[in-house]
Scaffold this active site. Structure first.
Site, mmCIF file in Angstrom:
data_model
loop_
_atom_site.group_PDB
_atom_site.id
_atom_site.type_symbol
_atom_site.label_atom_id
_atom_site.label_comp_id
_atom_site.label_asym_id
_atom_site.label_seq_id
_atom_site.Cartn_x
_atom_site.Cartn_y
_atom_site.Cartn_z
ATOM 1 N N ARG A 47 0.819 -1.147 -0.088
ATOM 2 C CA ARG A 47 0.069 0.174 -0.042
ATOM 3 C C ARG A 47 0.918 1.263 0.027
ATOM 4 N NH1 ARG A 47 -1.952 2.130 4.465
ATOM 5 N NH2 ARG A 47 -2.352 0.243 5.596
ATOM 6 N N TYR A 99 -14.311 17.954 -17.162
ATOM 7 C CA TYR A 99 -14.403 16.293 -17.106
ATOM 8 C C TYR A 99 -15.764 16.124 -16.091
ATOM 9 C CZ TYR A 99 -14.544 11.319 -16.616
ATOM 10 O OH TYR A 99 -14.834 9.825 -16.522
ATOM 11 N N ASP A 171 -5.504 18.510 -16.212
ATOM 12 C CA ASP A 171 -5.774 17.364 -16.678
ATOM 13 C C ASP A 171 -5.250 17.034 -17.957
ATOM 14 O OD1 ASP A 171 -6.983 15.101 -17.607
ATOM 15 O OD2 ASP A 171 -9.090 15.548 -16.335
ATOM 16 N N LYS A 196 -6.733 6.024 -20.200
ATOM 17 C CA LYS A 196 -7.041 6.308 -21.429
ATOM 18 C C LYS A 196 -5.718 6.258 -22.348
ATOM 19 C CE LYS A 196 -10.909 7.422 -19.640
ATOM 20 N NZ LYS A 196 -11.155 8.785 -19.297
HETATM 21 C C1 LIG Z 1 -11.717 9.566 -17.955
HETATM 22 C C2 LIG Z 1 -11.230 10.765 -17.462
HETATM 23 C C3 LIG Z 1 -10.981 11.084 -16.299
HETATM 24 C C4 LIG Z 1 -11.310 10.152 -15.019
HETATM 25 O O1 LIG Z 1 -10.491 8.941 -14.870
HETATM 26 P P1 LIG Z 1 -10.846 7.495 -14.664
HETATM 27 O O2 LIG Z 1 -9.800 6.670 -14.903
HETATM 28 O O3 LIG Z 1 -11.972 7.062 -15.472
HETATM 29 O O4 LIG Z 1 -11.187 7.678 -13.000
HETATM 30 C C5 LIG Z 1 -10.541 12.175 -15.571
HETATM 31 N N1 LIG Z 1 -10.345 13.404 -16.679
HETATM 32 C C6 LIG Z 1 -10.360 13.059 -17.832
HETATM 33 C C7 LIG Z 1 -10.154 14.136 -18.706
HETATM 34 C C8 LIG Z 1 -11.002 11.742 -18.678
HETATM 35 O O5 LIG Z 1 -11.016 11.562 -19.810
#
Ligand SMILES: *Cc1c(COP(=O)(O)O)cnc(C)c1O
Length: 375
Positions: A47, A99, A171, A196
């Site tokens: 952890r 988002y 982000d 992603k």
């Molecule tokens: C998918 C996404 C998130 C969230 O990520 P998860 O891995 O689904 O928790 C945050 N910001 C953007 C721009 C995303 O495309």
């Protein structure tokens, strides 16, 4: 080392015990001490830290040009970790088209914990300056944005944040460090949903935060990660690290294909508008040229005929999967307003596309066929 080399090698060495070139997955939750009580491997309990997580963190920190990184179990866990590392009463300024998970975690979770926040259109620097408060600690930036592909000026916003004593965070999920490196533009934090493009194969969930400095904020973030416990499994870390090895090569094809698809859609009579920063007609095109290496694999378009026409196009494709998410090898299409729910501001005629690594002409033919059902 240039970024392609970093993507392949950063944080990875030939395994000392086995000489394995590909790193082993270390599933052990606990690590042995030497007779003198020390931990020669540097890990105590998974952890807190794990060899696969450490490799992933080193790789992403190197790709973004940061001092340190913390890998979380999902993108949302990483976002929540950043907000949890602020203090109650702190004010966060985020884009109006953040988002949807970011919007909802602020409204449903952090509001009750005493975090203040506002949403503002960050294409308008005067509006951002006017929305800053003395208690603003964090300016949250997303560019290109979801699902309208709005572009905002990272360097100008970072500068504005700093003048008001706030940190600037990006982000960077949609752009990836291959196309855009926010720390180079003066930001303090970069966050990714590694689910992603970094993972890249739609088979693992993860998130990561990279910081410019290994400072007190980073230590608080690590405490949230290790004590909050939203840690990624060793196998998840290994999968994401593996995905990163091919990220530069994949991004080239994502960008190539998206440019072809965007141009095709822009010339189609049943398409009202295409949102892709690579098109010279996009209002953020010049900014994208300055700020990004290329324009990415994400685009959206508005179909003539509203919601029904958009749904018909989504129903008519055969190669694209009708699914949310993005950044995988396979192309995806989604009716964004449906997934965002009743309070969505997204046009009902809009379809969002994650352009995958298939042959671009096949993708164009598939969309052409689906659009032809409208006439
Ligand atoms: C998918 C996404 C998130 C969230 O990520 P998860 O891995 O689904 O928790 C945050 N910001 C953007 C721009 C995303 O495309």
């Amino acid at each position: 080392m240039r970024i392609e080399t970093v993507a392949v090698h950063a944080g990875t060495e030939v395994d000392e015990g086995s000489q394995a070139v590909t790193p082993p997955i270390v599933l052990s939750t606990t690590f042995a001490r030497d007779p003198d009580g020390s931990f020669p491997g540097g890990h105590i309990y998974t952890r807190s830290s794990n060899p696969n997580r450490a490799e992933l963190e080193q790789a992403v920190a190197a790709l973004e040009g940061g001092a340190a990184a913390a890998a979380f179990a999902s993108g949302m866990a990483a976002i929540a970790g950043i907000f949890q590392s602020l203090e109650p009463g702190a004010h966060v300024l985020a884009p109006g088209d953040s988002y949807h998970g970011t919007v909802h975690v602020l409204r449903q979770v952090f509001d009750r914990w005493g975090l203040a926040f506002d949403f503002v259109d960050m294409r308008d620097p005067a509006a951002v300056a006017a929305a800053m408060r003395p208690s603003t600690r964090l300016l949250w930036i997303e560019t290109p944005s979801n699902p309208m592909l709005h572009m905002v000026d990272i360097a100008a916003l970072a500068d504005l944040a700093h003048r008001h004593g706030a940190m600037a965070a990006v982000d960077n999920t949609w752009a990836t460090p291959l196309l855009q490196r926010p720390l180079d533009h003066g930001c303090d934090l970069v966050m990714h949903s590694t689910t992603k493009y970094l993972g890249g194969h739609s088979d693992v969930l993860g998130g990561v935060v990279v910081t410019r400095r290994q400072d007190a904020f980073f230590e608080r973030l690590l405490a949230v990660l290790r004590l909050g416990g939203a840690v990624p499994s060793p196998f998840d870390c290994w999968l994401i690290r593996r995905g990163i090895r091919t990220l530069p090569a994949r991004m080239r094809v994502h960008c190539d294909n998206a440019e072809v698809v965007a141009q095709f859609l822009a010339g189609h009579p049943m398409v009202e508008r295409v949102h892709y920063p690579g098109l010279p007609s996009h209002p953020g095109h010049d900014l994208a040229r300055r700020q990004m290496r290329r324009f990415g694999g994400m685009l959206s378009f508005e179909v003539r005929g509203g919601r029904d026409a958009a749904m018909a196009v989504a129903a008519g494709v055969e190669i694209f999967a009708r699914a949310t998410s993005l950044g995988g090898v396979e192309s995806l299409i989604e009716h964004r307003a449906s997934i965002e729910g009743p309070d969505s501001k997204t046009p009902q005629s809009l379809l969002r596309v994650s352009v995958g690594l298939e042959n671009a002409e096949d993708l164009v033919a598939d969309l052409d066929h689906a659009l032809s059902t409208l006439q």
